[in-house]
Design a protein around this motif. Structure first.
Motif, PDB file in Angstrom:
ATOM      1  N   MET A   1      18.585   3.313  -7.709  1.00 58.93           N
ATOM      2  CA  MET A   1      17.170   3.276  -8.018  1.00 58.93           C
ATOM      3  C   MET A   1      16.484   2.322  -7.056  1.00 58.93           C
ATOM      4  SD  MET A   1      15.509   2.789 -11.791  1.00 58.93           S
ATOM      5  CE  MET A   1      15.860   1.065 -12.000  1.00 58.93           C
ATOM      6  N   THR A   2      15.365   2.684  -6.550  1.00 58.42           N
ATOM      7  CA  THR A   2      14.644   1.848  -5.618  1.00 58.42           C
ATOM      8  C   THR A   2      14.081   0.623  -6.331  1.00 58.42           C
ATOM      9  OG1 THR A   2      12.621   3.093  -6.018  1.00 58.42           O
ATOM     10  CG2 THR A   2      14.000   3.826  -4.210  1.00 58.42           C
ATOM     11  N   ASP A   3      13.840  -0.444  -5.557  1.00 57.07           N
ATOM     12  CA  ASP A   3      13.360  -1.682  -6.153  1.00 57.07           C
ATOM     13  C   ASP A   3      11.930  -1.532  -6.676  1.00 57.07           C
ATOM     14  OD1 ASP A   3      15.107  -3.653  -3.682  1.00 57.07           O
ATOM     15  OD2 ASP A   3      15.737  -2.956  -5.655  1.00 57.07           O
ATOM     16  N   ALA A   4      11.094  -0.811  -5.956  1.00 56.43           N
ATOM     17  CA  ALA A   4       9.694  -0.681  -6.322  1.00 56.43           C
ATOM     18  C   ALA A   4       9.502   0.413  -7.360  1.00 56.43           C
ATOM     19  CB  ALA A   4       8.859  -0.381  -5.082  1.00 56.43           C
ATOM     20  N   ALA A   5       8.678   0.124  -8.334  1.00 58.31           N
ATOM     21  CA  ALA A   5       8.371   1.113  -9.370  1.00 58.31           C
ATOM     22  C   ALA A   5       6.900   1.461  -9.303  1.00 58.31           C
ATOM     23  CB  ALA A   5       8.732   0.569 -10.746  1.00 58.31           C
ATOM     24  N   SER A   6       6.592   2.706  -9.590  1.00 56.31           N
ATOM     25  CA  SER A   6       5.205   3.152  -9.696  1.00 56.31           C
ATOM     26  C   SER A   6       4.794   3.079 -11.159  1.00 56.31           C
ATOM     27  CB  SER A   6       5.054   4.588  -9.187  1.00 56.31           C
ATOM     28  OG  SER A   6       5.399   4.681  -7.822  1.00 56.31           O
ATOM     29  N   TYR A   7       3.641   2.523 -11.431  1.00 62.92           N
ATOM     30  CA  TYR A   7       3.168   2.365 -12.798  1.00 62.92           C
ATOM     31  C   TYR A   7       2.042   3.356 -13.071  1.00 62.92           C
ATOM     32  CZ  TYR A   7       5.991  -1.797 -13.464  1.00 62.92           C
ATOM     33  OH  TYR A   7       7.045  -2.649 -13.602  1.00 62.92           O
ATOM     34  N   VAL A   8       2.142   4.046 -14.205  1.00 64.50           N
ATOM     35  CA  VAL A   8       1.151   5.048 -14.586  1.00 64.50           C
ATOM     36  C   VAL A   8       0.416   4.548 -15.827  1.00 64.50           C
ATOM     37  CG1 VAL A   8       0.783   7.409 -15.388  1.00 64.50           C
ATOM     38  CG2 VAL A   8       2.478   6.943 -13.602  1.00 64.50           C
TER      39      VAL A   8
END
Length: 258
Positions: A1-8
């Motif tokens: 899993m990538t370190d950066a997350a997208s927040y919705v």
């Protein structure tokens, strides 16, 4: 899993709209070319089968608690506000996380494979349960006739609990396509044929499991090489098709183990 997350945080987010369709419309996976798995148990089962999501989607509060456990999942991480995540799910108790996976390409029909044929089954729970039994008892090919519940719909996936990813699945078949099979068709019946515990069961074979109310269709009855029924000393008229499937498939597997 990538370190950066997208927040919705917006109901109008394009991915959120697509996820709602995938989760709530049993045929949306055919249009989008991807499937929705909901719940940590089902997601773990998919990973154990070698699947990797394009998106790993988390309810915000759940991600704060357990997100670190999914660091090696792969794919894009999407974290959704709790209330918005609940709007995705078609479940009474939303699963708190889910995966988006590419829809697997339909395999070629395997003429000699031990097979289960689903003939118009409507209940998603029954279909998913039968897929689990098929995988457990060595029937690696499942053919769903036209009119059967959508195999990759969220409810069938949830009932299958990962079994999908170990099976060759073809759906929306016509009866004539079964003529390519080189194994005999065994049709379940509540009123004709040998009792299962006395029958000589061929191997490999294809078990035909009929509609919950109407049973096996006339087109498949005509193609059956053998009819089998299950002894029911308790006097019930018929068994649930999921239960009948488990009994029949186990009988075939046990016959090979002797």
């Amino acid at each position: 899993m990538t370190d950066a997350a997208s927040y919705v945080t917006s109901r109008d987010n394009a991915l959120l709209k697509d996820l709602r369709k995938l989760a709530q419309d049993s045929h949306a996976y055919r249009r989008q070319g991807r499937i929705w798995l909901e719940g940590d148990h089902l997601c773990r089962a998919a990973l154990q089968r070698g699947q990797r999501p394009s998106h790993a989607v988390f309810q915000s509060s759940w991600f704060d608690r357990v997100g670190h456990q999914w660091l090696d999942t792969g794919g894009k991480v999407v974290v959704i506000d709790d209330a918005l995540f609940d709007s995705i799910s078609a479940l009474e108790s939303p699963g708190r996380m889910g995966f988006v996976l590419p829809l697997p390409a339909a395999p070629q029909l395997q003429a000699d494979a031990p097979t289960v044929i689903l003939d118009g089954l409507q209940d998603a729970g029954n279909v998913g349960t039968i897929l689990r039994s098929a995988g457990a008892f060595g029937f690696r090919q499942v053919l769903a006739m036209k009119g059967t519940a959508a195999l990759w719909s969220p409810k069938v996936l949830r009932a299958g609990m990962g079994a999908h990813f170990g099976l060759h699945l073809l759906e929306s078949l016509e009866a004539a396509q079964l003529d390519a099979l080189k194994v005999p068709l065994l049709a379940t019946s509540s009123h004709q044929g040998e009792f299962l515990h006395r029958a000589m069961l061929p191997w490999p074979c294809a078990w035909v499991l009929g509609h919950e109310g109407q049973g096996v269709s006339a087109a498949l009855v005509d193609r059956a090489a053998q009819f089998v029924r299950i002894v029911q000393p308790g006097g019930e008229e018929s068994l649930n098709v999921g239960a009948a499937a488990a009994i029949c498939l186990h009988a075939s597997a046990a016959a090979q183990a002797r």
